[in-house]
Scaffold this motif. Structure first.
Motif, mmCIF file in Angstrom:
data_model
loop_
_atom_site.group_PDB
_atom_site.id
_atom_site.type_symbol
_atom_site.label_atom_id
_atom_site.label_comp_id
_atom_site.label_asym_id
_atom_site.label_seq_id
_atom_site.Cartn_x
_atom_site.Cartn_y
_atom_site.Cartn_z
ATOM 1 N N THR A 1 -7.174 11.151 -3.752
ATOM 2 C CA THR A 1 -6.264 12.182 -3.236
ATOM 3 C C THR A 1 -6.841 13.580 -3.442
ATOM 4 O O THR A 1 -6.624 14.463 -2.618
ATOM 5 C CB THR A 1 -4.881 12.085 -3.901
ATOM 6 O OG1 THR A 1 -5.032 12.142 -5.311
ATOM 7 C CG2 THR A 1 -4.166 10.806 -3.507
ATOM 8 N N THR B 1 -9.456 10.624 10.892
ATOM 9 C CA THR B 1 -9.128 10.393 9.479
ATOM 10 C C THR B 1 -9.730 9.098 8.972
ATOM 11 O O THR B 1 -10.196 9.043 7.835
ATOM 12 C CB THR B 1 -7.601 10.364 9.262
ATOM 13 O OG1 THR B 1 -6.991 9.614 10.296
ATOM 14 C CG2 THR B 1 -7.017 11.731 9.182
ATOM 15 N N GLU B 2 -9.744 8.066 9.797
ATOM 16 C CA GLU B 2 -10.352 6.800 9.383
ATOM 17 C C GLU B 2 -11.847 6.967 9.157
ATOM 18 O O GLU B 2 -12.406 6.468 8.184
ATOM 19 C CB GLU B 2 -10.100 5.728 10.443
ATOM 20 C CG GLU B 2 -8.664 5.322 10.573
ATOM 21 C CD GLU B 2 -8.426 4.449 11.779
ATOM 22 O OE1 GLU B 2 -9.271 4.430 12.705
ATOM 23 O OE2 GLU B 2 -7.372 3.792 11.813
ATOM 24 N N THR C 1 -9.718 13.983 -0.621
ATOM 25 C CA THR C 1 -9.299 14.004 0.780
ATOM 26 C C THR C 1 -8.122 14.920 1.076
ATOM 27 O O THR C 1 -7.839 15.184 2.246
ATOM 28 C CB THR C 1 -8.907 12.582 1.232
ATOM 29 O OG1 THR C 1 -7.828 12.122 0.410
ATOM 30 C CG2 THR C 1 -10.076 11.638 1.146
ATOM 31 N N ALA D 1 0.494 7.734 0.349
ATOM 32 C CA ALA D 1 1.037 7.000 1.498
ATOM 33 C C ALA D 1 0.129 7.126 2.723
ATOM 34 O O ALA D 1 -0.111 6.144 3.439
ATOM 35 C CB ALA D 1 2.432 7.502 1.824
ATOM 36 N N GLN D 2 -0.391 8.333 2.964
ATOM 37 C CA GLN D 2 -1.304 8.532 4.090
ATOM 38 C C GLN D 2 -2.594 7.744 3.885
ATOM 39 O O GLN D 2 -3.121 7.139 4.821
ATOM 40 C CB GLN D 2 -1.635 10.005 4.257
ATOM 41 C CG GLN D 2 -0.484 10.855 4.729
ATOM 42 C CD GLN D 2 -0.804 12.346 4.660
ATOM 43 O OE1 GLN D 2 -1.539 12.789 3.777
ATOM 44 N NE2 GLN D 2 -0.242 13.098 5.593
ATOM 45 N N LEU D 3 -3.098 7.752 2.659
ATOM 46 C CA LEU D 3 -4.324 7.016 2.359
ATOM 47 C C LEU D 3 -4.114 5.512 2.501
ATOM 48 O O LEU D 3 -4.980 4.805 3.024
ATOM 49 C CB LEU D 3 -4.825 7.351 0.955
ATOM 50 C CG LEU D 3 -5.398 8.752 0.767
ATOM 51 C CD1 LEU D 3 -5.647 9.032 -0.699
ATOM 52 C CD2 LEU D 3 -6.672 8.912 1.573
ATOM 53 N N THR D 4 -2.980 5.025 2.046
ATOM 54 C CA THR D 4 -2.685 3.597 2.163
ATOM 55 C C THR D 4 -2.642 3.167 3.624
ATOM 56 O O THR D 4 -3.203 2.136 3.992
ATOM 57 C CB THR D 4 -1.342 3.266 1.480
ATOM 58 O OG1 THR D 4 -1.417 3.659 0.110
ATOM 59 C CG2 THR D 4 -1.033 1.786 1.559
ATOM 60 N N GLN D 5 -2.007 3.971 4.453
ATOM 61 C CA GLN D 5 -1.938 3.669 5.880
ATOM 62 C C GLN D 5 -3.338 3.658 6.505
ATOM 63 O O GLN D 5 -3.669 2.770 7.294
ATOM 64 C CB GLN D 5 -1.046 4.679 6.588
ATOM 65 C CG GLN D 5 -0.856 4.410 8.055
ATOM 66 C CD GLN D 5 0.027 5.451 8.709
ATOM 67 O OE1 GLN D 5 0.353 6.466 8.125
ATOM 68 N NE2 GLN D 5 0.408 5.189 9.939
ATOM 69 N N THR D 6 -4.161 4.615 6.157
ATOM 70 C CA THR D 6 -5.515 4.685 6.699
ATOM 71 C C THR D 6 -6.372 3.532 6.185
ATOM 72 O O THR D 6 -7.150 2.943 6.936
ATOM 73 C CB THR D 6 -6.168 6.032 6.329
ATOM 74 O OG1 THR D 6 -5.306 7.093 6.737
ATOM 75 C CG2 THR D 6 -7.508 6.194 7.017
ATOM 76 N N LYS E 1 -5.078 14.168 0.886
ATOM 77 C CA LYS E 1 -4.065 13.349 1.544
ATOM 78 C C LYS E 1 -3.162 12.733 0.480
ATOM 79 O O LYS E 1 -3.557 12.557 -0.668
ATOM 80 C CB LYS E 1 -4.718 12.212 2.350
ATOM 81 C CG LYS E 1 -5.688 12.665 3.402
ATOM 82 C CD LYS E 1 -4.970 13.152 4.615
ATOM 83 C CE LYS E 1 -5.987 13.504 5.696
ATOM 84 N NZ LYS E 1 -5.398 14.220 6.784
ATOM 85 N N THR E 2 -1.949 12.388 0.875
ATOM 86 C CA THR E 2 -1.043 11.726 -0.056
ATOM 87 C C THR E 2 -1.426 10.256 -0.171
ATOM 88 O O THR E 2 -2.176 9.716 0.652
ATOM 89 C CB THR E 2 0.416 11.834 0.423
ATOM 90 O OG1 THR E 2 0.542 11.133 1.660
ATOM 91 C CG2 THR E 2 0.838 13.281 0.584
#
Length: 92
Positions: A30, A5-6, A33, A38-43, A35-36
């Protein structure tokens, strides 16, 4: 070494910037990708910790600054050596 994902998000950011000369906003990111936020922020935070991007103002994705647009190779490339004799040229 980056996980899948990264690596994909890094390539998305690089290609988006290369084609449009700006970073995507959250809605575009979003949509591209799937992705949400939150998922994008984490990545993105993971990419920043690995020093692929710089993301000082984390209020929006449009403030991301790319440092490197592709994954670094941890291992050096194998050395190729030139033959010292002429057998390379004379033997097939």
């Amino acid at each position: 070494m980056l996980d899948d994902t990264e690596r994909k998000l890094l390539r998305v950011l690089f290609n988006f910037f290369a084609s449009r000369r700006r970073m995507p906003v959250w809605k575009e990111l979003t949509a591209i990708t799937y992705k949400t936020r939150a998922q994008l922020t984490q990545t993105l935070l993971s990419l920043e910790s690995h020093q692929y991007i710089h993301w000082q103002d984390q209020s929006g994705s449009h403030t991301i600054v790319m440092i490197e647009g592709w994954e670094r190779k941890d291992q050096p490339l194998p050395r190729r050596f030139a033959p010292t004799d002429t057998s390379y040229w004379t033997q097939y």
